[in-house]
Write a protein that holds these residues in place. Structure first.
Motif, PDB file in Angstrom:
ATOM      1  N   LEU A 113      45.988  45.520  34.743  1.00 40.32           N
ATOM      2  CA  LEU A 113      45.928  44.070  34.972  1.00 40.32           C
ATOM      3  C   LEU A 113      47.327  43.505  35.226  1.00 40.32           C
ATOM      4  O   LEU A 113      47.484  42.551  35.995  1.00 40.32           O
ATOM      5  CB  LEU A 113      45.275  43.382  33.767  1.00 40.32           C
ATOM      6  CG  LEU A 113      44.886  41.911  33.949  1.00 40.32           C
ATOM      7  CD1 LEU A 113      43.917  41.717  35.094  1.00 40.32           C
ATOM      8  CD2 LEU A 113      44.284  41.342  32.670  1.00 40.32           C
ATOM      9  N   ASN A 163      45.114  34.917  36.007  1.00 42.39           N
ATOM     10  CA  ASN A 163      45.499  36.285  35.633  1.00 42.39           C
ATOM     11  C   ASN A 163      46.561  36.279  34.553  1.00 42.39           C
ATOM     12  O   ASN A 163      46.491  37.013  33.579  1.00 42.39           O
ATOM     13  CB  ASN A 163      46.081  36.979  36.868  1.00 42.39           C
ATOM     14  CG  ASN A 163      45.208  38.109  37.323  1.00 42.39           C
ATOM     15  OD1 ASN A 163      44.017  38.108  37.051  1.00 42.39           O
ATOM     16  ND2 ASN A 163      45.780  39.070  38.013  1.00 42.39           N
ATOM     17  N   LEU A 176      49.577  45.042  36.916  1.00 43.21           N
ATOM     18  CA  LEU A 176      49.814  45.307  38.341  1.00 43.21           C
ATOM     19  C   LEU A 176      49.039  44.322  39.219  1.00 43.21           C
ATOM     20  O   LEU A 176      49.543  43.872  40.254  1.00 43.21           O
ATOM     21  CB  LEU A 176      49.411  46.744  38.688  1.00 43.21           C
ATOM     22  CG  LEU A 176      50.305  47.855  38.131  1.00 43.21           C
ATOM     23  CD1 LEU A 176      49.766  49.227  38.529  1.00 43.21           C
ATOM     24  CD2 LEU A 176      51.742  47.698  38.631  1.00 43.21           C
ATOM     25  N   VAL A 177      47.819  44.004  38.797  1.00 48.16           N
ATOM     26  CA  VAL A 177      47.039  43.021  39.567  1.00 48.16           C
ATOM     27  C   VAL A 177      47.749  41.662  39.529  1.00 48.16           C
ATOM     28  O   VAL A 177      47.755  40.929  40.531  1.00 48.16           O
ATOM     29  CB  VAL A 177      45.604  42.906  39.003  1.00 48.16           C
ATOM     30  CG1 VAL A 177      44.818  41.830  39.740  1.00 48.16           C
ATOM     31  CG2 VAL A 177      44.883  44.236  39.122  1.00 48.16           C
ATOM     32  N   ILE A 181      50.277  41.634  42.109  1.00 49.08           N
ATOM     33  CA  ILE A 181      49.663  41.378  43.424  1.00 49.08           C
ATOM     34  C   ILE A 181      49.403  39.877  43.592  1.00 49.08           C
ATOM     35  O   ILE A 181      49.661  39.292  44.647  1.00 49.08           O
ATOM     36  CB  ILE A 181      48.344  42.176  43.568  1.00 49.08           C
ATOM     37  CG1 ILE A 181      48.616  43.676  43.558  1.00 49.08           C
ATOM     38  CG2 ILE A 181      47.604  41.768  44.847  1.00 49.08           C
ATOM     39  CD1 ILE A 181      47.357  44.533  43.482  1.00 49.08           C
ATOM     40  N   ALA A 182      48.893  39.268  42.536  1.00 45.36           N
ATOM     41  CA  ALA A 182      48.602  37.825  42.608  1.00 45.36           C
ATOM     42  C   ALA A 182      49.889  37.018  42.810  1.00 45.36           C
ATOM     43  O   ALA A 182      49.899  36.029  43.554  1.00 45.36           O
ATOM     44  CB  ALA A 182      47.894  37.378  41.328  1.00 45.36           C
ATOM     45  N   ASN A 220      50.842  37.491  46.395  1.00 47.56           N
ATOM     46  CA  ASN A 220      49.866  36.791  47.227  1.00 47.56           C
ATOM     47  C   ASN A 220      50.154  35.288  47.260  1.00 47.56           C
ATOM     48  O   ASN A 220      49.996  34.618  48.285  1.00 47.56           O
ATOM     49  CB  ASN A 220      48.467  37.059  46.653  1.00 47.56           C
ATOM     50  CG  ASN A 220      47.363  36.553  47.539  1.00 47.56           C
ATOM     51  OD1 ASN A 220      47.443  36.685  48.757  1.00 47.56           O
ATOM     52  ND2 ASN A 220      46.345  35.970  46.946  1.00 47.56           N
ATOM     53  N   LEU A 260      44.585  31.209  40.893  1.00 45.07           N
ATOM     54  CA  LEU A 260      44.232  32.615  40.670  1.00 45.07           C
ATOM     55  C   LEU A 260      45.329  33.335  39.891  1.00 45.07           C
ATOM     56  O   LEU A 260      45.060  34.095  38.962  1.00 45.07           O
ATOM     57  CB  LEU A 260      44.027  33.313  42.015  1.00 45.07           C
ATOM     58  CG  LEU A 260      42.720  32.990  42.717  1.00 45.07           C
ATOM     59  CD1 LEU A 260      42.776  33.452  44.154  1.00 45.07           C
ATOM     60  CD2 LEU A 260      41.581  33.672  41.985  1.00 45.07           C
TER      61      LEU A 260
END
Lengths: 54, 552, 257
Positions: free
Chosen positions: B192, B231, B194-195, B198-199, B202, B227
């Protein structure tokens, strides 16, 4: 397949479905969400494969 | 009989390479510095709202608010979580870390990110931590620096997560071919992280390109920010659960009596439910389909399922062990805890703050209440219970507990036991006054909520109470950070060797009528119901009827 | 399987019990349903009056045009600015307030070719009865038909509240203010608020009673809400989305008469 790998795969699968929903359901129409959760689905799939191969 | 075969945290950290211990120590020192800075800035903002500190220029005030958000929400939490991840990996591996150099690189990149944020905030327009491009105006150089700070933060997150992931994979291979519950939870949590990177990319890559003159203005920054924020605030909640799983055996000898498979399922469900709950941040956004609003509320409830399950696993195990060791009466198991330890006080305070924050959180996820509460001070009133009262207290407890094993000091001092309660008292004043003020419509993110005398007079009084609460919070937290920071820097009393608590007989623990946690959950659900009812009653008492117009 | 594993355990230490207790949070669905909050939002305004059966609701949703930041379907910011200026000019009262649907005794004056273009203008003489003479009144004929269907109403006795007349409110949010900055509205009358933030995102929140009615406005997105004030009073309108250095000075006033 171990429980560890299965659970990581489950996260990936659910996120992939959600990413598709965010991308394709007109009511949602959230490409940003689709991108993030789709990327996350791919990431967790990769992590599951990494764990499986050890 | 199941003796406590869990190796102590100190032993696991002792098995690390010296450089690994230096890395973790450095991460926590940097994290504590960020927290101290963020704390001072936050205190100043609360005092400004109360009218006790006013900047010469409004820009200055909002710059300080921007840096408060960045320093606490991004820098402190990221660095402390990176430290926790490596501690969890060490606990699972009981051997040196893999890819430790990446951790050092991550720390350097995080420092670069902080400097970029600082320069961008000072030189550019104050954007607050969400960095809306609409507010950049002509100050695009400052904005470029500010946005680049987030770009560096994304890179830092990746670099800090990878050593944890790699170490955990090695630990699994070297062990029995499967993780402990804590190992699995840490691995999923790092995923999470790492996600979240990404967010971050993004959200802020388009803004970086735009500020550099290489792209158009980001079209949908607000949604992308929601978003990212979603996270970033669920990430530390999972980290907190893991911290509790890590600390409770250390403090009490109690381990989960529900089996590792069950705990793994709970951690997995937490991650499964994070994405569908993100909709509630957007309830006030114009143009959302009404069905999305309903769906957002319904789905948001699901994140409560693994949260409550994790709470029940931890607390019921704790109570069952206490009763198995002879504790009697309704609260005897609580009295039997080792209250000479600051960590016990900190975690007890964190549990209480979780309950308070949880009650308010489930009011906020009701879409029909968004128009009453969102964008008001209800939101910081609620989330400080979570970010400070739960997450920060738990992360500080980990930091304090491991300081001696990392070469620092950290001996026990009696007065430190009062600090979590001082923080909680401050939080209570801040949070309750904030929630009341928010319910009356007092907005967040303003320096002067009096509106030159046009606002209700109660807002001024409530701002004073918020300011007093912030003062108490800052005093308690400042002393706690100073004490732990001093320990990491080699000051303070020497720690005595930690005594490993005895585990209870698991067979005996399983037979205990450990109802305390279940009753606490029942009470929590009752309070959530009452708070929701109260909010609806307030909404319906207002002399106005407003209905979304027909969208085209 | 779980039952077998859980045999011999006390009830609270069983996995099934923990799972069931955790699902208890979903019982909040029932609470929401009991509070009437489980249905689809955005009821027709005619159903929402207090005391007429259906529960009123505030801020359940905002009708927005163009979704997440796009302005498709609604007017552009420039068009909206003009519409708001025309609206303010059309209903401006002698005391400087803007009171849609209300036309006092006619006061004859020469048309002001510059009226409606100065957002910070001082109160002007009411010209409701002469709106047709305003050279700027015809910028958007379609919108203006909706805005001022009865341009001769000023020749009748005040107040005027015929169907379709003066029941729309144009509210423009900008750095750092609202236009109009002082609205007078009638208690019990439903107004369609047409709102837009023209330069950055803003909030248009009304402090009312013991709470507030919050609306978030995104730049260039037309947001509509049907609002009925049910009691008289004076209310603070303020921005609730951070919009820059003077965010906390972004206020206006709504008097419900």
């Amino acid at each position: 397949m171990s429980q560890d790998v299965l659970l990581l795969g489950l996260i990936s699968a659910v996120w992939a479905v959600l990413a598709l929903a965010y991308a394709l359901v007109p009511m949602l129409n959230m490409p940003g969400s689709a991108l993030i959760w789709g990327s996350g689905a791919g990431l967790f799939l990769g992590l599951a494969l990494w764990v499986r191969r050890g | 009989m199941t003796p406590n075969t869990h190796s102590s945290l100190s032993d696991s950290l002792a098995a690390l390479a010296p450089g690994d211990r230096r890395l973790i120590r450095s991460l926590f020192i940097a994290a504590l510095a960020a927290l101290a800075l963020g704390l001072l800035l936050g205190l100043w903002v609360a005092l400004a709202r109360a009218g006790w500190a006013r900047p010469d220029l409004p820009e200055t005030g909002y710059r300080l608010l921007t840096l408060h958000g960045v320093a606490v929400f991004f820098d402190w939490l990221t660095l402390a979580q990176a430290g926790l991840l490596l501690v969890l990996a060490a606990q699972e591996r009981k051997a040196p870390l893999s890819l430790a150099w990446m951790g050092w690189a991550g720390l350097v990149v995080m420092l670069v990110a902080f400097v970029l944020h600082l320069l961008g905030t000072v030189w550019g327009n104050p954007l607050l931590y969400d960095g809306s491009p609409e507010l950049v105006a002509e100050a695009s150089q400052g904005a470029l620096l500010f946005y680049s700070g987030y770009g560096a933060l994304a890179l830092g997150l990746v670099l800090l997560a990878l050593p944890g992931l790699a170490t955990l994979v090695k630990a699994r291979k070297a062990g029995s071919g499967s993780w402990s519950a804590l190992g699995f939870g840490a691995f999923a949590w790092a995923g999470l992280l790492l996600v979240s990177a990404i967010a971050l990319a993004n959200t802020f890559l388009p803004a970086i390109l735009w500020a550099a003159g290489w792209g158009g203005m980001p079209a949908d920054h607000a949604t992308l920010w929601h978003l990212l924020f979603h996270n970033m605030h669920y990430l530390p909640l999972l980290g907190t659960m893991l911290a509790w799983y890590l600390l409770l055996p250390e403090l009490t000898g109690a381990r989960s009596i529900f089996g590792s498979g069950f705990s793994k399922l709970v951690f997995c469900l937490y991650l499964v439910f994070v994405p569908p709950t993100s909709l509630y941040h957007m309830f006030l956004e114009p143009g959302l389909d009404p069905m999305v609003l309903v769906l957002g509320s319904l789905l948001s409830l699901f994140i409560g399922v693994p949260t409550i399950a994790a709470f029940l696993v931890v607390m019921t195990s704790l109570e069952a062990h206490g009763r198995a060791r002879g504790a009697r009466g309704g609260l005897g198991w609580l009295k039997a805890l080792d209250w000479s330890q600051t960590a016990t006080h900190s975690l007890a305070a964190a549990v209480i703050n979780l309950a308070l924050g949880g009650v308010l959180a489930f009011v906020l996820i009701q879409e029909k209440l968004a128009g009453l509460l969102s964008d008001t001070f209800f939101v910081p009133g609620y989330f400080h219970f979570m970010t400070l009262g739960v997450v920060t207290l738990s992360l500080l407890t980990v930091a304090e507990r491991i300081a001696p094993a990392l070469g620092g000091r950290g001996g026990s001092v009696a007065w430190a036991r009062y600090l979590p309660w001082l923080i909680t008292l401050g939080l209570f004043l801040f949070g309750v006054a904030g929630v009341v003020a928010g319910s009356q419509g007092m907005p967040r993110r303003v320096l002067d909520a009096s509106y030159e005398g046009l606002a209700p007079t109660s807002w001024v009084l409530l701002s004073w109470i918020i300011g007093i609460g912030a003062l108490l919070m800052a005093l308690g937290l400042g002393l706690m950070v100073a004490r732990i920071g001093a320990a990491y820097l080699g000051f303070g009393p020497k720690a005595l060797a930690a005594e490993q608590p005895q585990a209870a007989l698991e067979e005996l623990a399983l037979k205990q009528g450990a109802w305390g946690a279940s009753l606490a959950v029942a009470l929590l659900l009752t309070l959530i119901t009452a708070a929701t009812w109260g909010a609806f009653a307030l909404m319906r008492s207002l002399p106005v009827i407003a209905i979304g117009g027909a969208g085209h | 399987m779980t039952q077998a594993l859980d045999s011999g355990r006390s009830l609270p230490t069983r996995r099934g019990f923990v799972a069931a207790a955790s699902l208890g949070i979903l019982g909040l669905y029932g609470v929401w349903a009991a509070l009437g909050a489980s249905g689809k939002s955005g009821k027709d305004v005619s159903e929402g009056h207090a005391g007429h059966g259906e529960e009123p609701e505030i801020a359940s949703s905002s009708g927005g045009h163009g979704g997440h930041g796009a302005s498709a379907g609604g007017p552009s910011t420039d068009d909206f600015r003009r519409l708001t200026e025309d609206f303010s000019k059309r209903w401006k009262q002698q005391d400087g307030s803007v009171r849609p649907g209300y036309v006092p005794e006619p006061v004859h004056s020469e048309p002001d070719p510059h009226a409606g273009h100065d957002m910070h203008a001082q109160p002007v003489q009411p010209e409701a009865g002469h709106a047709g003479h305003d050279p700027h009144a015809g910028h958007d004929m379609q919108a203006m038909q909706a805005l001022a269907p009865n341009i001769h109403a000023g020749h009748e006795a005040a107040p005027v509240d015929t169907a379709g007349s003066g029941n729309e409110v144009y509210l423009m949010a900008y750095q750092w203010g609202f236009e109009p900055s002082w609205l007078k509205l009638e208690a019990g009358k439903t107004y369609r608020f047409r709102m837009m933030a023209v330069d950055a995102s803003h909030g248009a929140s009304i402090q009312i009673g013991s709470g507030s009615l919050i609306t978030r406005l995104r730049q260039g997105v037309l947001t509509e809400r049907d609002i009925t004030f049910t009691a008289k009073g004076s209310h603070l309108l303020y921005c609730t989305v951070f919009c820059g250095a003077f965010h906390d000075r972004m206020t206006a006033r709504i008097d419900v008469v």
